[in-house]
Design a protein around this motif. Structure first.
Motif, PDB file in Angstrom:
ATOM      1  N   SER A   1       3.539  -6.010  18.637  1.00 16.61           N
ATOM      2  CA  SER A   1       4.637  -5.105  18.305  1.00 16.61           C
ATOM      3  C   SER A   1       5.728  -5.797  17.505  1.00 16.61           C
ATOM      4  CB  SER A   1       5.234  -4.520  19.585  1.00 16.61           C
ATOM      5  OG  SER A   1       4.246  -3.878  20.338  1.00 16.61           O
TER       6      SER A   1
ATOM      7  N   VAL B   1     -12.980   5.352  -0.738  1.00 20.33           N
ATOM      8  CA  VAL B   1     -11.772   5.119  -1.522  1.00 20.33           C
ATOM      9  C   VAL B   1     -12.030   4.002  -2.530  1.00 20.33           C
ATOM     10  CG1 VAL B   1      -9.325   4.511  -1.448  1.00 20.33           C
ATOM     11  CG2 VAL B   1     -10.332   5.917   0.379  1.00 20.33           C
TER      12      VAL B   1
ATOM     13  N   VAL C   1       0.280   4.247  -3.083  1.00 24.13           N
ATOM     14  CA  VAL C   1       1.288   5.302  -3.050  1.00 24.13           C
ATOM     15  C   VAL C   1       1.904   5.273  -1.660  1.00 24.13           C
ATOM     16  CG1 VAL C   1       1.657   7.786  -3.276  1.00 24.13           C
ATOM     17  CG2 VAL C   1      -0.097   6.651  -4.644  1.00 24.13           C
TER      18      VAL C   1
ATOM     19  N   ALA D   1       3.226   6.275   1.762  1.00 28.84           N
ATOM     20  CA  ALA D   1       2.812   7.363   2.637  1.00 28.84           C
ATOM     21  C   ALA D   1       3.919   8.410   2.731  1.00 28.84           C
ATOM     22  CB  ALA D   1       2.515   6.816   4.023  1.00 28.84           C
ATOM     23  N   THR D   2       3.489   9.655   2.691  1.00 31.03           N
ATOM     24  CA  THR D   2       4.486  10.708   2.887  1.00 31.03           C
ATOM     25  C   THR D   2       4.787  10.809   4.368  1.00 31.03           C
ATOM     26  OG1 THR D   2       2.559  12.030   2.394  1.00 31.03           O
ATOM     27  CG2 THR D   2       4.510  12.398   1.021  1.00 31.03           C
TER      28      THR D   2
ATOM     29  N   ALA E   1       8.571   0.200  17.260  1.00 30.10           N
ATOM     30  CA  ALA E   1       7.441   0.338  18.192  1.00 30.10           C
ATOM     31  C   ALA E   1       7.816  -0.144  19.587  1.00 30.10           C
ATOM     32  CB  ALA E   1       6.241  -0.441  17.671  1.00 30.10           C
TER      33      ALA E   1
ATOM     34  N   THR F   1      -3.276  11.857   2.938  1.00 33.75           N
ATOM     35  CA  THR F   1      -2.380  10.697   3.002  1.00 33.75           C
ATOM     36  C   THR F   1      -3.171   9.415   3.225  1.00 33.75           C
ATOM     37  OG1 THR F   1      -0.687  12.114   3.935  1.00 33.75           O
ATOM     38  CG2 THR F   1      -0.370   9.737   4.177  1.00 33.75           C
TER      39      THR F   1
ATOM     40  N   LYS G   1      -6.028   8.491   2.369  1.00 34.31           N
ATOM     41  CA  LYS G   1      -6.713   7.995   1.170  1.00 34.31           C
ATOM     42  C   LYS G   1      -5.829   7.099   0.312  1.00 34.31           C
ATOM     43  CE  LYS G   1      -8.191  12.080  -0.310  1.00 34.31           C
ATOM     44  NZ  LYS G   1      -8.875  13.178  -0.997  1.00 34.31           N
ATOM     45  N   THR G   2      -4.524   7.334   0.407  1.00 31.44           N
ATOM     46  CA  THR G   2      -3.595   6.616  -0.462  1.00 31.44           C
ATOM     47  C   THR G   2      -3.036   5.370   0.200  1.00 31.44           C
ATOM     48  OG1 THR G   2      -1.656   7.770   0.372  1.00 31.44           O
ATOM     49  CG2 THR G   2      -2.887   8.838  -1.412  1.00 31.44           C
ATOM     50  N   MET G   3      -3.425   5.146   1.438  1.00 34.01           N
ATOM     51  CA  MET G   3      -2.752   4.061   2.172  1.00 34.01           C
ATOM     52  C   MET G   3      -3.378   2.703   1.886  1.00 34.01           C
ATOM     53  SD  MET G   3      -1.539   6.054   5.571  1.00 34.01           S
ATOM     54  CE  MET G   3      -0.804   4.616   6.328  1.00 34.01           C
TER      55      MET G   3
ATOM     56  N   VAL H   1      -7.196   0.806   2.681  1.00 39.86           N
ATOM     57  CA  VAL H   1      -8.223   1.746   3.126  1.00 39.86           C
ATOM     58  C   VAL H   1      -9.437   1.705   2.205  1.00 39.86           C
ATOM     59  CG1 VAL H   1      -8.768   4.192   3.485  1.00 39.86           C
ATOM     60  CG2 VAL H   1      -6.575   3.250   4.272  1.00 39.86           C
ATOM     61  N   LEU H   2     -10.619   1.575   2.800  1.00 37.81           N
ATOM     62  CA  LEU H   2     -11.872   1.544   2.042  1.00 37.81           C
ATOM     63  C   LEU H   2     -12.642   2.853   2.151  1.00 37.81           C
ATOM     64  CD1 LEU H   2     -12.920  -2.012   3.215  1.00 37.81           C
ATOM     65  CD2 LEU H   2     -12.318  -1.398   0.863  1.00 37.81           C
ATOM     66  N   GLN H   3     -12.786   3.327   3.377  1.00 35.39           N
ATOM     67  CA  GLN H   3     -13.532   4.573   3.574  1.00 35.39           C
ATOM     68  C   GLN H   3     -12.915   5.387   4.704  1.00 35.39           C
ATOM     69  OE1 GLN H   3     -17.759   4.606   3.891  1.00 35.39           O
ATOM     70  NE2 GLN H   3     -18.062   3.192   2.198  1.00 35.39           N
ATOM     71  N   ILE H   4     -13.084   6.701   4.573  1.00 34.79           N
ATOM     72  CA  ILE H   4     -12.695   7.599   5.651  1.00 34.79           C
ATOM     73  C   ILE H   4     -13.931   8.424   5.973  1.00 34.79           C
ATOM     74  CG2 ILE H   4     -11.189   9.491   6.329  1.00 34.79           C
ATOM     75  CD1 ILE H   4      -9.354   8.210   3.948  1.00 34.79           C
TER      76      ILE H   4
ATOM     77  N   THR I   1      -2.537   9.142  10.221  1.00 37.53           N
ATOM     78  CA  THR I   1      -2.031  10.188   9.314  1.00 37.53           C
ATOM     79  C   THR I   1      -3.045  11.316   9.104  1.00 37.53           C
ATOM     80  OG1 THR I   1      -2.961   9.208   7.301  1.00 37.53           O
ATOM     81  CG2 THR I   1      -0.796   8.415   7.993  1.00 37.53           C
TER      82      THR I   1
END
Lengths: 159, 155, 735
Positions: free
Chosen positions: A59, B33, B44, B46-47, B113, C278, C280-282, C285-288, C311
């Motif tokens: 954390s 991805v 980008v 995160a929203t 956290a 969201t 996908k853009t982080m 990240v390789l795969q979802i 997300t």
């Protein structure tokens, strides 16, 4: 690049500064002795020292460690390999069972003795209450901490 | 647990004889991805939930906390410590407040956290803490309160 | 102490796993040829039989066909082998056996499984009479049921050690041209006193391996034990204090990526839709993956995967479990029990005339007890690393049944068993949870989809919400006492649990008429063995009701149990020992109480006395006195540790453990809402061990658990007059 000092060595990691120290030491620095247990600072399995103080590395973001010293379970034995007195006491009292929480327990115990070389039972309980052991070796942990502090001699089990 | 073990054994052996059975289902949907080692696409941010709503919610929820905690810079500690700028501080780090030994020894650095898990169950996280009231069970409410606390410092 | 050899073993390039080698290894005339290359480096080491090898440095390595999850099995089993072999303990090493199905044919498997078939001749020489236990505990390489020492150790390791010793002696006798009877062994040396000859085991290792296996090696009697019965330090501890012990979660495969997963909160639901806009853009990240029954995010780092997973907006299908709440579950139990009524349900055991027993009883007692669902909460969350490529699959994890894990991975990958290599590591807690292969299957499916190695780790939240739970249960009792306050009838009906079938029975208690029935209640949750399995519930039910009967009879709980055990001296000795240790009957401060409980399980007899302090805001267990008779204690310190451990696991559950269901889903998520006993609540535990029957050994991993909950609730009753009939204790207000 984030500059870190881990177990006395200068290290650089390319990571999101928000990444918890736990994952930096386990994945980026390949030191898996520090364990993931809960992710929310409830169990203590991930305890490491930040400038000598015990913190929950799951954390605490790595950004909080810049310019500070991180010590993990891999870094508490002497350079010649001699175990820390807490580690030795742990073996003598035959503390670990499954062993998964023990890195965290030992890091919490070494920090306690650093700050308070002669802790009372209540102080041991207070300092160690953040570390869960599902195998329930709390009695042996108390005994080992006292042995390491020279308060009591743990019963030795023949090798 | 005789029966249990036998059941395990049996299923295993049956599985053996059924070698070549249909494999477990593959993905229903697979979003690739990028491949490992490939350069990431332009990241980008995160929203997130609109901050203003979150902070407004947090301000409302903090009413319960204000019985013990102030959020004003320089204001006195109450039953609990002043929380101005608490995020990033070491636990036990607010000057002039008499913390429990447990909290002082916790070694926690108050990240969002950490605050979240502490507020969820103060005594569970730090047995021996003197914070005996004010736990917030609802995670979204906690998130809002923490966002509000952070926002007051940022301003 | 011998150097830990696990890594050296892996370093030699041999696949680690477990051993299904029993049949082959002990087959006369074909002892070790096929097995040897898997277990030895071929240069300095000689395999004597399936369980032991000797190298040129005279190091004896015990090959252990069980997994280490903290119960100390490596050390205890090695002690049994080494003692029979007369090995020098300081030169004994330990190796977890590799499992390789090529050494076991389907026909052996079938013979193991169906004991009514003729006992296979090829394993007769060393395991006569032990076939069934062996098949269960060792044949399929399962670690659980507190079986390792009492089955594998007693039947196989000791026999293997004795056989190895006899083979070494025979080889020496042949070389020295002296009668084998004149040769003695001690500390890994072979000695012929008359000629003054003595050689280390290693000298004759190769020749010994060519000797035929003795049909019935002679085992030592207890007075000759040198290593068994001694508190030997555990071999696995040194690497558990310096961070070097490798757990499943520590698997490190080149090119490995990390997966975070989330399954539907209601068991049985599927993913209807997934919005990963969201995620996908982080970063990282390789795969979802929507796997139908769970969502996975694969990323460069685990934290990145976890952040992205958080997300993803997921919709789940409706299930029959939706809308179900905890109260409705207990109501369902009640209605099934009501329906069974006085004489319905499935009969489990019946003795004497229950109707007559009740008609003639002077006093009747009735009670109903409830226990909740429980999660295992192993410290190491469920995890598995898998790599599926080119028609091969490698899997890394910590599993209680490595062969099952390997089969599960093979099925998930759609590959034959022999193309899967399973690498077992230390288990960061097992407690029954790691006997299921759900995590193995998930990781293998993910890895199959990606094509590169993936380490899947469950969050603590997933680990809590997707467990295979200890079932909740309701149990109802009617008891009858005669005019002298002696128990004469016992009628129990409970909701069906899991196993073992003897858990609700009371053969140790002398009650003239008794009847035990069960009703089956279906549920959408998944259940699994949880340390001590059904004894964890029935121990509480039975020992609470015995205490209630004692109270109704106007008798002390200890004295009442003594009457019930009067015909069974071995049981009585255990009960008396615990009572004596506790100073039973002596005065305690106000609001303090003592409670006693007695539960034989897994072949061991355990009595506990708990002391509670009820003067504070919540119950505090201050002391626990334990007397245990597992027949013969192989490693007293290890067995004591198991008693301590069982008590903490059981006390945690008794005080706090409560998994509850709301709208079909588990409500708890992490240690803040599924709390654990911590060091500041740890009672002092004092253990006395009794060797009551060295021929019939009992287990150690589980029997320490069942008595603790009733010992504590009986103590609470003694202190407050309040009877806790529903766990956990934290639900109750004693103010």
């Amino acid at each position: 690049m984030i500059k870190l000092n881990v177990n006395g060595q200068a290290r650089e990691v390319d990571a999101d500064p928000a990444t918890p120290i736990l994952w930096i030491v386990r994945e980026n620095l390949k030191m898996p002795g520090t364990k993931f247990g809960c992710g929310i600072a409830q169990c203590g399995a991930c305890t490491v020292h930040l400038d000598g103080k015990p913190i929950r590395s799951c954390s605490t973001p790595v950004s909080a460690a810049e310019g500070k010293t991180i010590t993990t379970i891999e870094g508490i034995a002497a350079e010649d390999g001699t175990l820390h007195k807490v580690q030795q006491a742990w073996i003598e009292a035959q503390v670990p069972q499954c062993g998964y929480c023990q890195s965290g327990q030992i890091m919490a115990a070494t920090a306690l003795l650093e700050k308070n070389p002669q802790p009372t039972d209540a102080q041991i309980d207070a300092a160690m209450a953040g570390n869960i052991c599902r195998c329930g070796m709390y009695g042996r942990i108390r005994k080992a901490i006292k042995a390491a502090a020279g308060i009591d001699t743990a019963a030795k089990v023949e090798a | 647990m005789l029966k249990y073990i036998r059941a395990v054994a049996l299923s295993s052996m049956l599985a053996l004889t059924a070698c070549g059975a249909d494999p477990a289902p593959g993905p229903v949907e697979q979003i690739i991805v990028r491949e490992p080692g490939a350069a990431p696409a332009v990241a980008v941010a995160a929203t997130e939930a609109p901050a203003s709503t979150l902070i407004a919610d947090g301000k409302a929820a903090f009413a319960n906390c204000s019985a013990c905690h102030s959020l004003e810079q320089g204001a006195a500690n109450g039953v609990g410590p002043n929380l101005y700028g608490i995020v990033g501080k070491n636990a036990g780090g607010v000057a002039g407040f008499a913390y429990s030994d447990a909290l002082e020894a916790s070694g926690i650095v108050w990240t969002a956290a950490e605050l979240d898990s502490f507020i969820a169950d103060p005594a569970g996280k730090i047995p021996g803490t003197t914070m005996v009231a004010g736990a917030i069970a609802d995670p979204s409410k906690r998130q809002a309160v923490i966002a509000y606390i952070e926002s007051t410092t940022a301003n | 102490m011998g150097k830990w050899s696990r890594r050296a073993f892996i370093g030699a390039g041999v696949a680690a796993g477990g051993a299904l080698v029993v049949g082959i290894a002990v087959r006369p005339g074909n002892p070790i040829d096929g097995l040897s290359p898997l277990l030895t480096d071929g240069e300095n080491e000689q395999l004597l039989n399936a369980w032991v090898k000797v190298d040129t440095d005279n190091i004896v390595t015990a090959v252990i066909p069980h997994v280490e999850m903290g119960q100390g099995v490596y050390t205890a089993l090695a002690q049994m082998l080494a003692d029979e072999m007369d090995a020098d303990w300081s030169k004994v090493q330990i190796l977890e056996a590799p499992a390789d199905m090529q050494y076991v044919s389907d026909s052996i498997g079938r013979d193991f499984l169906f004991p009514n078939l003729q006992v296979p001749a090829l394993i007769e020489p060393t395991v006569a009479g032990g076939i069934l236990e062996l098949a269960q505990a060792m044949g399929l390489q399962f670690t659980g049921g507190s079986y390792s020492v009492r089955a594998t150790g007693q039947r196989a390791m000791r026999t293997a050690g004795a056989a190895a010793r006899e083979m070494l002696v025979a080889a020496a006798a042949s070389e020295w041209q002296v009668p084998a009877a004149e040769i003695t062994t001690a500390d890994s040396m072979i000695i012929h006193a008359e000629s003054g000859k003595s050689e280390p085991f290693a000298t004759f290792a190769r020749a010994a391996a060519e000797q035929s296996l003795p049909a019935k090696p002679k085992l030592k009697s207890p007075e000759n034990y040198k290593i068994m019965g001694q508190p030997k330090a555990r071999h696995d501890i040194p690497e558990k204090v310096d961070g070097s012990a490798v757990f499943g979660i520590d698997a490190d495969v080149p090119g490995m990526k990390y997966a975070a997963v989330k399954a539907p909160p209601v068991i049985g639901a599927t993913i209807e839709s997934m919005d990963a806009t969201t995620a996908k853009t982080m970063p990282g990240v390789l795969q979802i993956l929507n796997m139908g029954d769970f969502v996975a995010v694969v990323a460069d780092g685990y934290w990145q995967a976890q952040q992205a997973l958080g997300t993803i907006d997921t919709r789940y299908s409706k299930t029959e479990g939706d809308g179900l709440d905890q109260d409705a579950i207990f109501a369902r139990y009640a209605s099934h029990l009501d329906e069974a009524g006085e004489d319905g349900g499935d009969m489990q055991t019946e003795a004497g005339d229950i109707t007559k027993g009740f008609t003639e009883a002077a006093t009747k007692v009735e009670a109903e007890y409830k226990v909740p669902f429980l999660a295992h909460a192993t410290m190491e969350p469920m995890n598995c690393t898998a790599w599926v490529r080119d028609g091969k699959c490698d899997v890394w994890s910590g599993h209680q049944a490595p062969v099952n894990a390997r089969q599960a991975a093979a099925d998930a990958a759609g590959l034959p068993f022999e193309d899967v290599t399973y690498h077992n590591a230390y288990l960061g807690g097992g407690f029954g949870r790691r006997s299921d292969s759900d995590a193995i299957i998930m990781a293998t499916r993910i890895a199959k989809a990606t094509g590169y190695p993936v380490k899947m780790i469950w969050s603590r939240e997933e680990d809590t919400a997707q467990d295979h739970y200890r079932p909740s249960a309701t149990s109802r009792f009617r008891g009858g006492l005669d005019k002298d306050g002696k128990a004469v009838s016992w009628d129990n009906i409970h909701t069906h649990l899991f196993d073992p079938a003897d858990a609700p029975t009371i053969p140790h208690y002398n009650i003239a008429s008794h009847r035990i029935r069960k009703v089956d209640v279906s549920m959408h949750l998944r259940f699994g063995p949880w340390r001590s399995v059904d004894h964890s519930q029935h121990g509480f039910f039975i020992e609470s009701f015995v205490d209630e009967m004692a109270h109704a009879a106007g008798k002390d709980g200890y004295a009442f149990r003594r009457e019930l055990l009067a015909k069974s001296p071995r049981h009585l000795k255990v009960l008396d020992t615990a009572a004596k240790m506790s100073g039973w009957g002596s005065a305690l401060p106000e609001k303090h109480g003592r409670g006693i409980a007695f539960v034989p399980s897994f072949g061991s007899i355990v009595a506990q006395v708990a002391e509670v302090d009820m003067s504070g805001p919540k119950p505090r267990v201050t002391k626990v006195y334990v007397a245990a008779d597992p027949g013969f204690v192989v490693n007293p310190d290890g067995f004591t540790a198991q008693m301590e451990s069982g008590i903490v696991y059981g006390l945690t559950a008794a005080l706090y453990g409560d998994i509850t269901i709301k709208d079909g889903a588990v409500q708890q998520s992490n240690f803040h809402d599924y709390p654990m006993l911590r060091i500041d609540e740890m009672p002092e535990v004092e253990v006395t061990l009794i060797n009551g029957d060295h021929e019939r050994l009992g287990g150690g991993g589980e029997p320490g658990l069942p008595p603790i909950a009733p010992a504590v609730t009986n103590a609470i009753f003694a202190a407050t007059g309040t009877r806790v009939r529903e766990l956990p204790i934290a639900k109750h207000d004693f103010a």
